[in-house]
Design an enzyme around this catalytic site. Structure first.
Site, PDB file in Angstrom:
ATOM      1  N   HIS A  17     -18.013 -15.654 -18.186  1.00  0.00           N
ATOM      2  CA  HIS A  17     -16.838 -16.162 -18.912  1.00  0.00           C
ATOM      3  C   HIS A  17     -17.255 -17.233 -19.917  1.00  0.00           C
ATOM      4  O   HIS A  17     -16.786 -17.249 -21.061  1.00  0.00           O
ATOM      5  CB  HIS A  17     -15.833 -16.815 -17.942  1.00  0.00           C
ATOM      6  CG  HIS A  17     -15.257 -15.905 -16.906  1.00  0.00           C
ATOM      7  ND1 HIS A  17     -15.317 -16.188 -15.556  1.00  0.00           N
ATOM      8  CD2 HIS A  17     -14.599 -14.727 -17.015  1.00  0.00           C
ATOM      9  CE1 HIS A  17     -14.694 -15.235 -14.874  1.00  0.00           C
ATOM     10  NE2 HIS A  17     -14.264 -14.325 -15.738  1.00  0.00           N
ATOM     11  N   LYS A  41      -1.100 -12.688  -6.098  1.00  0.00           N
ATOM     12  CA  LYS A  41      -2.489 -12.681  -5.614  1.00  0.00           C
ATOM     13  C   LYS A  41      -2.733 -13.940  -4.784  1.00  0.00           C
ATOM     14  O   LYS A  41      -2.043 -14.939  -4.948  1.00  0.00           O
ATOM     15  CB  LYS A  41      -3.446 -12.707  -6.809  1.00  0.00           C
ATOM     16  CG  LYS A  41      -3.681 -11.345  -7.450  1.00  0.00           C
ATOM     17  CD  LYS A  41      -4.830 -11.459  -8.454  1.00  0.00           C
ATOM     18  CE  LYS A  41      -5.129 -10.147  -9.146  1.00  0.00           C
ATOM     19  NZ  LYS A  41      -6.213 -10.294 -10.146  1.00  0.00           N
ATOM     20  N   ARG A  90     -17.825  -5.821 -20.086  1.00  0.00           N
ATOM     21  CA  ARG A  90     -19.154  -5.820 -19.474  1.00  0.00           C
ATOM     22  C   ARG A  90     -19.792  -4.441 -19.522  1.00  0.00           C
ATOM     23  O   ARG A  90     -20.907  -4.271 -19.976  1.00  0.00           O
ATOM     24  CB  ARG A  90     -19.061  -6.269 -18.004  1.00  0.00           C
ATOM     25  CG  ARG A  90     -18.808  -7.740 -17.846  1.00  0.00           C
ATOM     26  CD  ARG A  90     -18.483  -8.078 -16.427  1.00  0.00           C
ATOM     27  NE  ARG A  90     -17.291  -7.332 -15.998  1.00  0.00           N
ATOM     28  CZ  ARG A  90     -16.639  -7.547 -14.883  1.00  0.00           C
ATOM     29  NH1 ARG A  90     -17.066  -8.455 -14.047  1.00  0.00           N
ATOM     30  NH2 ARG A  90     -15.567  -6.860 -14.574  1.00  0.00           N
ATOM     31  N   SER A 128     -16.436 -12.601 -10.826  1.00  0.00           N
ATOM     32  CA  SER A 128     -16.006 -13.652  -9.893  1.00  0.00           C
ATOM     33  C   SER A 128     -15.966 -13.111  -8.468  1.00  0.00           C
ATOM     34  O   SER A 128     -16.312 -13.811  -7.505  1.00  0.00           O
ATOM     35  CB  SER A 128     -14.611 -14.161 -10.276  1.00  0.00           C
ATOM     36  OG  SER A 128     -14.607 -14.688 -11.570  1.00  0.00           O
TER      37      SER A 128
HETATM   38  O1  PNS Z   1      -9.629 -11.995 -15.128  1.00  0.00           O
HETATM   39  P1  PNS Z   1      -8.743 -10.792 -14.943  1.00  0.00           P
HETATM   40  O2  PNS Z   1      -8.136 -10.799 -13.564  1.00  0.00           O
HETATM   41  O3  PNS Z   1      -9.438  -9.503 -15.277  1.00  0.00           O
HETATM   42  O4  PNS Z   1      -7.544 -10.980 -15.997  1.00  0.00           O
HETATM   43  C1  PNS Z   1      -6.482 -10.065 -16.030  1.00  0.00           C
HETATM   44  C2  PNS Z   1      -5.332 -10.592 -16.909  1.00  0.00           C
HETATM   45  C3  PNS Z   1      -4.899 -11.966 -16.454  1.00  0.00           C
HETATM   46  C4  PNS Z   1      -5.794 -10.676 -18.349  1.00  0.00           C
HETATM   47  C5  PNS Z   1      -4.168  -9.579 -16.800  1.00  0.00           C
HETATM   48  O5  PNS Z   1      -3.885  -9.322 -15.459  1.00  0.00           O
HETATM   49  C6  PNS Z   1      -2.909 -10.080 -17.494  1.00  0.00           C
HETATM   50  O6  PNS Z   1      -2.832 -10.101 -18.710  1.00  0.00           O
HETATM   51  N1  PNS Z   1      -1.932 -10.502 -16.688  1.00  0.00           N
HETATM   52  C7  PNS Z   1      -0.701 -11.056 -17.162  1.00  0.00           C
HETATM   53  C8  PNS Z   1       0.416 -10.020 -17.047  1.00  0.00           C
HETATM   54  C9  PNS Z   1       0.404  -9.076 -18.227  1.00  0.00           C
HETATM   55  O7  PNS Z   1       0.433  -9.495 -19.367  1.00  0.00           O
HETATM   56  N2  PNS Z   1       0.383  -7.760 -17.947  1.00  0.00           N
HETATM   57  C10 PNS Z   1       0.415  -6.772 -19.010  1.00  0.00           C
HETATM   58  C11 PNS Z   1      -0.963  -6.274 -19.377  1.00  0.00           C
HETATM   59  S1  PNS Z   1      -1.361  -4.904 -18.334  1.00  0.00           S
END
Ligand code: PNS
Length: 166
Positions: A17, A41, A90, A128
C-alpha cells in the site's frame, strides 16, 4: 492530475500500500487515502487505529491525507472533489474483482474514473490477510510491514491470545 482518493481496508497497511501511495503522490496533486469503516467486517484493527498507522507512515508525504469513510467509495470521491479512484493491481487474480468494482463505480458515478497502479514486483505477492496469517503463526513479518505496524500486530495478537487463554 488533481485529486485522487485511494480507498481500502488497510487492515493493516503494508509496504505494498505504501508503495502505491508514495508513487501516486508524484502523479497527483493530492491523495486522500480512505480507510473503510465497514461494520459488516470484523477487522483486526479499529478504523481509528488503521488511520493512525497510515498517518504515521505517510507523514513525510505532504500531499497525502488520511481519512476514514463509510458507504460508497464514489461518494467519498465526490465529497472530496476527486475525479479519480486509485487502486493497486498486484496480479491477474486481482483483475476480475478490481474490474468489477471499477465498472460498478463507473455506472454509479460517470464522473469518477478508476486509475490502477501496478504494484512493484517486490510486493506483488503481499496482502494484509497474508501478513495477519503469518503473524498469527508467529512468523516474521518485518519484510511485509513497517516496524510500527509489525509491533501493533504482535501486540494485538498477544492481547487476543491472552483473552482466549483466560
Ligand atoms: O482493501 P480492500 O478491502 O480491497 O478495499 C475494498 C474497497 C474498500 C475499495 C471496496 O470494498 C469499496 O469500495 N467499498 C466501499 C463500498 C462501495 O463503494 N462498493 C461499491 C464498489 S463494488
Amino acid at each position: 492530475m488533481a485529486t485522487a482518493v485511494y480507498p481500502g481496508s488497510f487492515d493493516p497497511v503494508t509496504f505494498g500500500h505504501l508503495d502505491i501511495i508514495r508513487r501516486a503522490s508524484h502523479s497527483f496533486e493530492h491523495i486522500i487515502v480512505g480507510v473503510l469503516h465497514n461494520s459488516a467486517k470484523s477487522p483486526l484493527f479499529s478504523v481509528e487505529e488503521r488511520v493512525k498507522m497510515l498517518k504515521e507512515e505517510t507523514k513525510t508525504l505532504s500531499n497525502v491525507d488520511i481519512e476514514s469513510f463509510s458507504g460508497l467509495s464514489v461518494n467519498f470521491a465526490r465529497e472530496h472533489g476527486a475525479a479519480v479512484i486509485l487502486r493497486g493491481l498486484r496480479a491477474i487474480t486481482d483483475f476480475e474483482y478490481e474490474l468489477q468494482m471499477a465498472q460498478t463505480n463507473r455506472v454509479l458515478a460517470y464522473d469518477v474514473d478508476t486509475v490502477f497502479l501496478t504494484t512493484s514486483l517486490e510486493y506483488a505477492y503481499l496482502s494484509s490477510t497474508t501478513v495477519k496469517e503469518v503473524a498469527g503463526f508467529g512468523g516474521d513479518i518485518d519484510k511485509f510491514v513497517p516496524p510500527l505496524v509489525a509491533e501493533a500486530i504482535h501486540q494485538k495478537m498477544q492481547r487476543r491470545k491472552g483473552v482466549i487463554n483466560h
